[in-house]
Design a protein around this motif. Sequence first.
Motif, mmCIF file in Angstrom:
data_model
loop_
_atom_site.group_PDB
_atom_site.id
_atom_site.type_symbol
_atom_site.label_atom_id
_atom_site.label_comp_id
_atom_site.label_asym_id
_atom_site.label_seq_id
_atom_site.Cartn_x
_atom_site.Cartn_y
_atom_site.Cartn_z
ATOM 1 N N SER A 1 73.970 -12.998 -24.366
ATOM 2 C CA SER A 1 73.725 -14.083 -25.323
ATOM 3 C C SER A 1 73.939 -13.630 -26.762
ATOM 4 C CB SER A 1 72.310 -14.660 -25.151
ATOM 5 O OG SER A 1 72.112 -15.800 -25.962
ATOM 6 N N PRO A 2 75.117 -13.095 -27.078
ATOM 7 C CA PRO A 2 75.337 -12.591 -28.436
ATOM 8 C C PRO A 2 75.380 -13.693 -29.487
ATOM 9 C CG PRO A 2 77.396 -12.608 -27.218
ATOM 10 C CD PRO A 2 76.316 -12.956 -26.236
ATOM 11 N N GLY B 1 77.788 -14.577 -22.299
ATOM 12 C CA GLY B 1 77.072 -15.682 -22.929
ATOM 13 C C GLY B 1 77.313 -16.996 -22.231
ATOM 14 N N ASP B 2 76.490 -17.984 -22.597
ATOM 15 C CA ASP B 2 76.593 -19.311 -21.988
ATOM 16 C C ASP B 2 77.276 -20.310 -22.922
ATOM 17 O OD1 ASP B 2 74.573 -19.566 -23.829
ATOM 18 O OD2 ASP B 2 73.024 -20.142 -22.391
ATOM 19 N N ALA C 1 83.913 -21.440 -28.819
ATOM 20 C CA ALA C 1 82.804 -21.954 -29.624
ATOM 21 C C ALA C 1 82.120 -20.860 -30.435
ATOM 22 C CB ALA C 1 81.776 -22.637 -28.719
ATOM 23 N N LEU C 2 82.471 -19.604 -30.197
ATOM 24 C CA LEU C 2 81.826 -18.493 -30.895
ATOM 25 C C LEU C 2 82.372 -18.373 -32.308
ATOM 26 C CD1 LEU C 2 81.991 -15.741 -28.112
ATOM 27 C CD2 LEU C 2 80.172 -17.420 -28.510
ATOM 28 N N ARG C 3 81.522 -17.958 -33.244
ATOM 29 C CA ARG C 3 81.984 -17.738 -34.601
ATOM 30 C C ARG C 3 82.960 -16.575 -34.632
ATOM 31 N NH1 ARG C 3 76.950 -17.317 -37.972
ATOM 32 N NH2 ARG C 3 78.426 -16.840 -39.650
ATOM 33 N N PHE D 1 82.154 -15.572 -20.012
ATOM 34 C CA PHE D 1 81.419 -16.834 -20.115
ATOM 35 C C PHE D 1 80.832 -17.212 -18.764
ATOM 36 C CE2 PHE D 1 81.881 -21.525 -19.365
ATOM 37 C CZ PHE D 1 80.742 -21.909 -20.055
ATOM 38 N N THR D 2 79.514 -17.491 -18.754
ATOM 39 C CA THR D 2 78.870 -18.056 -17.571
ATOM 40 C C THR D 2 77.917 -19.136 -18.050
ATOM 41 O OG1 THR D 2 77.490 -17.616 -15.620
ATOM 42 C CG2 THR D 2 77.061 -16.266 -17.567
#
Length: 386
Positions: A7-8, A32-33, A38-40, A52-53
């Motif tokens: 979950s970074p 991460g979920d 969508a990550l910065r 991704f999970t």
Amino acid sequence: MNVVFISPQFPPQFFHFVSALRERGVNVLGIGDAPYDALRRELRDSMSEYFFTPNLNDVDALQRAVGYFTWRHGRIHRIDSLNETWLEVESHLREAFNVPGLQPADIARLRSKHGMHDVFKRAGLPHPDAILVRDAAQVKAFGRQVGYPLVLKPDVGVGAARTFKVSSDAEVDEAFTTPLPGYVAQAFVRGTIVTYDGLVDGQGRIVFSTSHEYSDGIMESVLEKKDLCIWSHKQLPPALDAMGRQMVEALGLRERWFHLEFFRLADGSFVALEANLRPPGAFVTDMMNYAGDTDVYRLWARLITGDDLSGFQYVPKYHVCHIARRTGHTYRYGHSEVVARLGENLLQHRELPAVFTSALGDEMYLTRHPDLETMREAMRIVQTRS
């Protein structure tokens, strides 16, 4: 060095931990979920790979991810999330892949409220009496023994979720109209919540420690929808420092963050409430940085990559305050006027993620002050109702 970070992307400021690891030359492997897109950007740039999970409680999926990372990158040296929600998941992955750190048996002993109660008792730390809940009759007998009110809370939980207070036998009966599996009953303590927060190295030595104070308990904030404030102390009370060090030693923590909670009683003494094996929540890691003009994200990265931190000193120069507001309350000053009145004392304003709102409010103003008087004036500016 291969580090799996779970979950970074959440809490939102935790990308700084990942960036700090990458600066130290660590090969960071994220799970991460949130979809990768969508990550910065700073987070994407700091990870070698990302898995991704959609469900981070799916241990089988996480084991497949870590297995894949092992095949691709070799031995995994650390698995962390620094997040209360995933502490148990982390421990199972460490056990499965022979990674050092807290194992499932450690989490079962140190994360449960009743397990903490036993640790505190053996260490001789003053703490409220507690029992594992069996039925209403047992809880009423406990109430007569220690005195009402009692607090009923999940044995494993965070943020006062599903926590409530009972003040009589009749209220105990009412509470048990729905099952309460996995609960503890704890003697209610009237006091101010103060924390003992910091980092401990691989030999059990405290690298740095500091303290924060809550305007109300998290339980009261959740149940009564109060406007919460959290602020940092510039000095540690010696009695709190002594008890905090005693608790860190009793817990046997190594190379970890700690977030320990105490009640400060009316006479100035302290009572242990609970221990959390992670950084403090909300945006307190940012508050630490602003208070001491330092970078605790980089400090943690230095710790786990083997730097000698024995000479590090954390010296808070300011009181930093998280001042919350709630949607549905009407305040004297609108946002633009609050910003104007706070002036250079305002560090950040942000709407809070939905998962934080029940305890911490819907938005927060983060402010910094040289003294408590100007801090309290900022609290009045933000939270005074119409």
